[in-house]
Write a protein that holds these residues in place. Structure first.
Motif, PDB file in Angstrom:
ATOM      1  N   GLU A   1      56.760  25.558  49.889  1.00 31.59           N
ATOM      2  CA  GLU A   1      58.052  25.350  49.236  1.00 31.59           C
ATOM      3  C   GLU A   1      58.879  26.631  49.313  1.00 31.59           C
ATOM      4  O   GLU A   1      58.373  27.724  49.082  1.00 31.59           O
ATOM      5  CB  GLU A   1      57.841  24.981  47.766  1.00 31.59           C
ATOM      6  N   ILE A   2      60.148  26.487  49.664  1.00 33.17           N
ATOM      7  CA  ILE A   2      61.107  27.584  49.600  1.00 33.17           C
ATOM      8  C   ILE A   2      61.995  27.321  48.395  1.00 33.17           C
ATOM      9  O   ILE A   2      62.620  26.266  48.295  1.00 33.17           O
ATOM     10  CB  ILE A   2      61.967  27.672  50.870  1.00 33.17           C
TER      11      ILE A   2
ATOM     12  N   SER B   1      53.042  28.778  48.549  1.00 30.77           N
ATOM     13  CA  SER B   1      52.071  27.876  49.147  1.00 30.77           C
ATOM     14  C   SER B   1      50.883  27.711  48.198  1.00 30.77           C
ATOM     15  O   SER B   1      50.246  28.700  47.829  1.00 30.77           O
ATOM     16  CB  SER B   1      51.583  28.440  50.490  1.00 30.77           C
ATOM     17  N   ARG B   2      50.656  26.486  47.755  1.00 33.88           N
ATOM     18  CA  ARG B   2      49.537  26.189  46.852  1.00 33.88           C
ATOM     19  C   ARG B   2      49.565  27.079  45.612  1.00 33.88           C
ATOM     20  O   ARG B   2      48.534  27.596  45.172  1.00 33.88           O
ATOM     21  CB  ARG B   2      48.210  26.316  47.597  1.00 33.88           C
ATOM     22  N   GLY B   3      50.748  27.280  45.090  1.00 38.13           N
ATOM     23  CA  GLY B   3      50.898  28.035  43.862  1.00 38.13           C
ATOM     24  C   GLY B   3      50.912  29.540  44.021  1.00 38.13           C
ATOM     25  O   GLY B   3      50.980  30.261  43.014  1.00 38.13           O
ATOM     26  N   THR B   4      50.856  30.035  45.254  1.00 43.69           N
ATOM     27  CA  THR B   4      50.828  31.475  45.506  1.00 43.69           C
ATOM     28  C   THR B   4      52.050  31.876  46.314  1.00 43.69           C
ATOM     29  O   THR B   4      52.395  31.216  47.294  1.00 43.69           O
ATOM     30  CB  THR B   4      49.553  31.866  46.286  1.00 43.69           C
TER      31      THR B   4
ATOM     32  N   PRO C   1      50.605  38.538  55.604  1.00 42.03           N
ATOM     33  CA  PRO C   1      49.963  38.296  56.905  1.00 42.03           C
ATOM     34  C   PRO C   1      49.448  36.879  57.075  1.00 42.03           C
ATOM     35  O   PRO C   1      49.570  36.296  58.157  1.00 42.03           O
ATOM     36  CB  PRO C   1      48.817  39.324  56.916  1.00 42.03           C
ATOM     37  N   GLU C   2      48.909  36.283  56.015  1.00 44.10           N
ATOM     38  CA  GLU C   2      48.329  34.943  56.144  1.00 44.10           C
ATOM     39  C   GLU C   2      49.384  33.852  56.314  1.00 44.10           C
ATOM     40  O   GLU C   2      49.061  32.708  56.670  1.00 44.10           O
ATOM     41  CB  GLU C   2      47.444  34.612  54.937  1.00 44.10           C
ATOM     42  N   ALA C   3      50.648  34.197  56.059  1.00 46.28           N
ATOM     43  CA  ALA C   3      51.715  33.197  56.164  1.00 46.28           C
ATOM     44  C   ALA C   3      52.578  33.386  57.408  1.00 46.28           C
ATOM     45  O   ALA C   3      53.571  32.677  57.589  1.00 46.28           O
ATOM     46  CB  ALA C   3      52.593  33.230  54.918  1.00 46.28           C
TER      47      ALA C   3
END
Length: 212
Positions: free
Chosen positions: A2-3, A58-61, A137-139
């Protein structure tokens, strides 16, 4: 993913993300003191123009964010914010940061002898807005940065801004390629950034601009 717009409850997560999002890039850190660096590149945007700050969740983070300013002339310049942060936190007296400030003095002195330009603020009526974007990095590679930029461009259109600028590093090839894909082009000289090093080498400022 979500943005969405910034909410005041995001502050703690944004501070944590600010530290880790630049990992392994030339812009990972300036002088090695995240608290004072956030006082330059994050905190003023939370306080002065929160409506121009967007996050990727993403997923609350929180995995990415974009801070922006529609009218840079009405916002403290980077130099002003940096001076305030240095006066407040005095990072030059911290062991991790002392080398940066020693190099800065040497770089400025050398540039003065050569009469070479140094990195600094950008002002231009054609591109009055500016932004900073950071993605964990993970995104990377899953569209977070693209979608943050798309929301920022919507913000500029809604605000009636004629254009936008940003400043990155010549040596940050990944960022330069991304901004070029977003429609930005290089503008002006590429002066030395005093004090900053990446893999032991000096780095240079690149200003990029885009019409709305």
């Amino acid at each position: 993913m979500e943005i969405r717009g910034f909410a005041d409850g995001d502050r703690a997560a944004l501070r944590e993300l600010f530290v880790r999002a630049g990992a392994d890039s030339p812009t990972e850190s300036l002088w090695g003191h995240p608290e004072s660096e956030a006082a330059v590149y994050l905190e003023p945007y939370l306080d002065l123009e929160p409506e121009s700050l967007f996050v990727a969740e993403s997923r609350g983070t929180l995995v990415g964010y974009l801070t922006g300013c529609v009218d840079s002339s009405a916002f403290p310049s980077e130099s002003e914010r940096m001076d305030q942060a240095i006066r407040r936190y005095r990072p030059m007296f911290r062991r991790r940061s002392a080398a940066f400030f020693a190099r800065s003095l040497a770089d400025v002195a050398g540039a003065a002898i050569r009469r070479a330009p140094m990195a600094g603020d950008f002002r231009g009526d054609r591109w009055p807005s500016h932004l900073h974007i950071n993605v964990a990095p993970e995104a990377r590679g899953i569209g977070a940065a693209d979608r943050l930029m798309a929301r920022w461009f919507e913000r500029l259109t809604e605000a009636g801004s004629p254009g936008c600028h940003l400043q990155t590093l010549v040596e940050n090839g990944r960022a330069v390629r991304f901004f070029e894909r977003m429609g930005f082009t290089s503008h002006g000289p590429e002066p030395l950034v005093p004090g900053l090093r990446y893999r032991g080498a000096r780095v240079h400022q690149r200003t990029m601009v885009r019409d709305t």
